[in-house]
Design a protein around this motif. Sequence first.
Motif, PDB file in Angstrom:
ATOM      1  N   ALA A   1      10.328   5.529  -2.363  1.00 50.11           N
ATOM      2  CA  ALA A   1      10.548   5.631  -3.802  1.00 50.11           C
ATOM      3  C   ALA A   1      10.046   6.981  -4.294  1.00 50.11           C
ATOM      4  N   THR A   2      10.429   7.330  -5.515  1.00 50.63           N
ATOM      5  CA  THR A   2      10.043   8.624  -6.083  1.00 50.63           C
ATOM      6  C   THR A   2       9.446   8.431  -7.472  1.00 50.63           C
ATOM      7  N   PHE A   3       8.304   9.043  -7.691  1.00 54.02           N
ATOM      8  CA  PHE A   3       7.683   8.980  -9.017  1.00 54.02           C
ATOM      9  C   PHE A   3       8.479   9.827 -10.012  1.00 54.02           C
TER      10      PHE A   3
ATOM     11  N   ASP B   1       7.541  12.120  -3.776  1.00 54.36           N
ATOM     12  CA  ASP B   1       8.112  11.069  -2.946  1.00 54.36           C
ATOM     13  C   ASP B   1       6.982  10.223  -2.371  1.00 54.36           C
ATOM     14  N   ALA B   2       7.204   8.918  -2.320  1.00 57.90           N
ATOM     15  CA  ALA B   2       6.168   8.014  -1.820  1.00 57.90           C
ATOM     16  C   ALA B   2       6.776   7.020  -0.829  1.00 57.90           C
ATOM     17  N   VAL B   3       5.914   6.527   0.051  1.00 56.05           N
ATOM     18  CA  VAL B   3       6.291   5.486   1.001  1.00 56.05           C
ATOM     19  C   VAL B   3       5.341   4.313   0.800  1.00 56.05           C
TER      20      VAL B   3
ATOM     21  N   GLU C   1       0.866  -1.176   0.000  1.00 57.46           N
ATOM     22  CA  GLU C   1       0.000   0.000   0.000  1.00 57.46           C
ATOM     23  C   GLU C   1       0.902   1.223   0.000  1.00 57.46           C
ATOM     24  N   GLY C   2       0.609   2.170  -0.918  1.00 55.14           N
ATOM     25  CA  GLY C   2       1.466   3.340  -1.068  1.00 55.14           C
ATOM     26  C   GLY C   2       0.827   4.607  -0.542  1.00 55.14           C
ATOM     27  N   PHE C   3       1.691   5.529  -0.058  1.00 57.19           N
ATOM     28  CA  PHE C   3       1.225   6.804   0.492  1.00 57.19           C
ATOM     29  C   PHE C   3       2.093   7.936  -0.050  1.00 57.19           C
ATOM     30  N   VAL C   4       1.454   9.058  -0.355  1.00 59.62           N
ATOM     31  CA  VAL C   4       2.149  10.286  -0.732  1.00 59.62           C
ATOM     32  C   VAL C   4       1.688  11.362   0.232  1.00 59.62           C
TER      33      VAL C   4
END
Length: 434
Positions: free
Chosen positions: A215-217, A230-232, A169-172
């Motif tokens: 990670a980074t889009f 940037d995302a976690v 699951e990703g979060f920005v």
Amino acid sequence: MQVSVETTSVLERQMTITVPAERIEGDVNKRVQQAARTQRLDGFRPGKVPMKVAKQRFGAGIRQDVIGEVIQQSFYEAVQQENVLPAGGPQIEFKNDKDGEDFQYVATFEVYPEIALSDFTSVEIEKQSSEVKDEDLEQMIDTLRKQQANWSEVETAAVDADRLKIDFEGFVGGEAFEGGTAEGMDLVLGSNSMIPGFEDGLVGAKPGDEVEVKATFPEDYHAEELKGKDAVFNVKVQTVSSSELPELNEEFFTKFGIEAADLESFKVEVRSNMEREMKNALKMKLKDQVFTQLVDINGIEVPSALVDSEIDNLRKQAVQRFGGGAEIDPSMLPKEMFEDQAKRRVTVGLLVQEVIKVNEIKADDDNVRAAVEEMASTYQEPKEVIDWYYSNDDMLNQVKSLVLEDLVIDHLLSSAKVTEAAVAYEDAIKPAQQ
């Protein structure tokens, strides 16, 4: 019959057509007489229905049929008389269809554009060339082996080229985002199928681990709201699997439809396939470049009727490509998805036809035969394929169209400023940038 034509836009015409009353009434009366002889009505003996009764009973329907036929015939006669070439069917508006009076209607339609081809001598074209080097061949064989790899689960820490089954699951900015979750997804580390940083963050993970990955889009990411962010990701590793590459033997060779007894024979076949793929890719890129320039220097308006027809073709192709079959109605796909592509195809088609006409380009039998033989050469029984093409007019006409297209490319290149550029195999097979 009287005809007048009005130009309402660059491509649209309004044609007013007046058909003498006697032409309509004559046909109607003949058919009413026939109906009186052949139709059965209660209270009258067969063939004895009075004309007045027959006209009351059948006249309206007969007149409607006659008018429909007269519109078809008179429109064809009118466009021949006025020397106009419709690019699609007309929209018909009745002006007068009263009994006993001249029948008048307006046909609105588009015509094909008048094209004056621009000079191609100022156009600059880069013609790429390439070759399949030994290292390209070895890389391809390595890729083929990886495609046939046997995977087995391990309990050790994940390394590059291992396959993980993960949930995430990703979060920005602390907020979950659309499309940022998955369950049971297979991911090969080092495949670069995820955004930068994601796969690197899973190196060293073991089955059962829960890992926080940063990670980074990319700046060119397709979702506008995520570009450069940037995302976690909270990742749960279900399994880790390592691969075992198959031996390069006869069993492996046959999986790719290649009958080879040894590695060297297999390499010859693979190289031949790579060279064929490379040749086709370079040809397609050159064609795309030439046609793009042809469109750019010849600004023409295209009939919307032709664009709409091409949109319908693209819709059907999309449904077939994704296996929708009869379950999906192509018309449900949004028109906007295909509009630009359809317009370009129509524009290219009209310009190519004009080049063919102006320069009297023809696909002779030898050129067509050579093209058929080249296509057939990739099959096990080339002669059967050649015979099939020559027994199928539709398929043979498609080949003729491709040959004509190639001849148009050659003709345009002969007058353009062409520069040669050698590129690596990997770059040669990449599709053209749109």
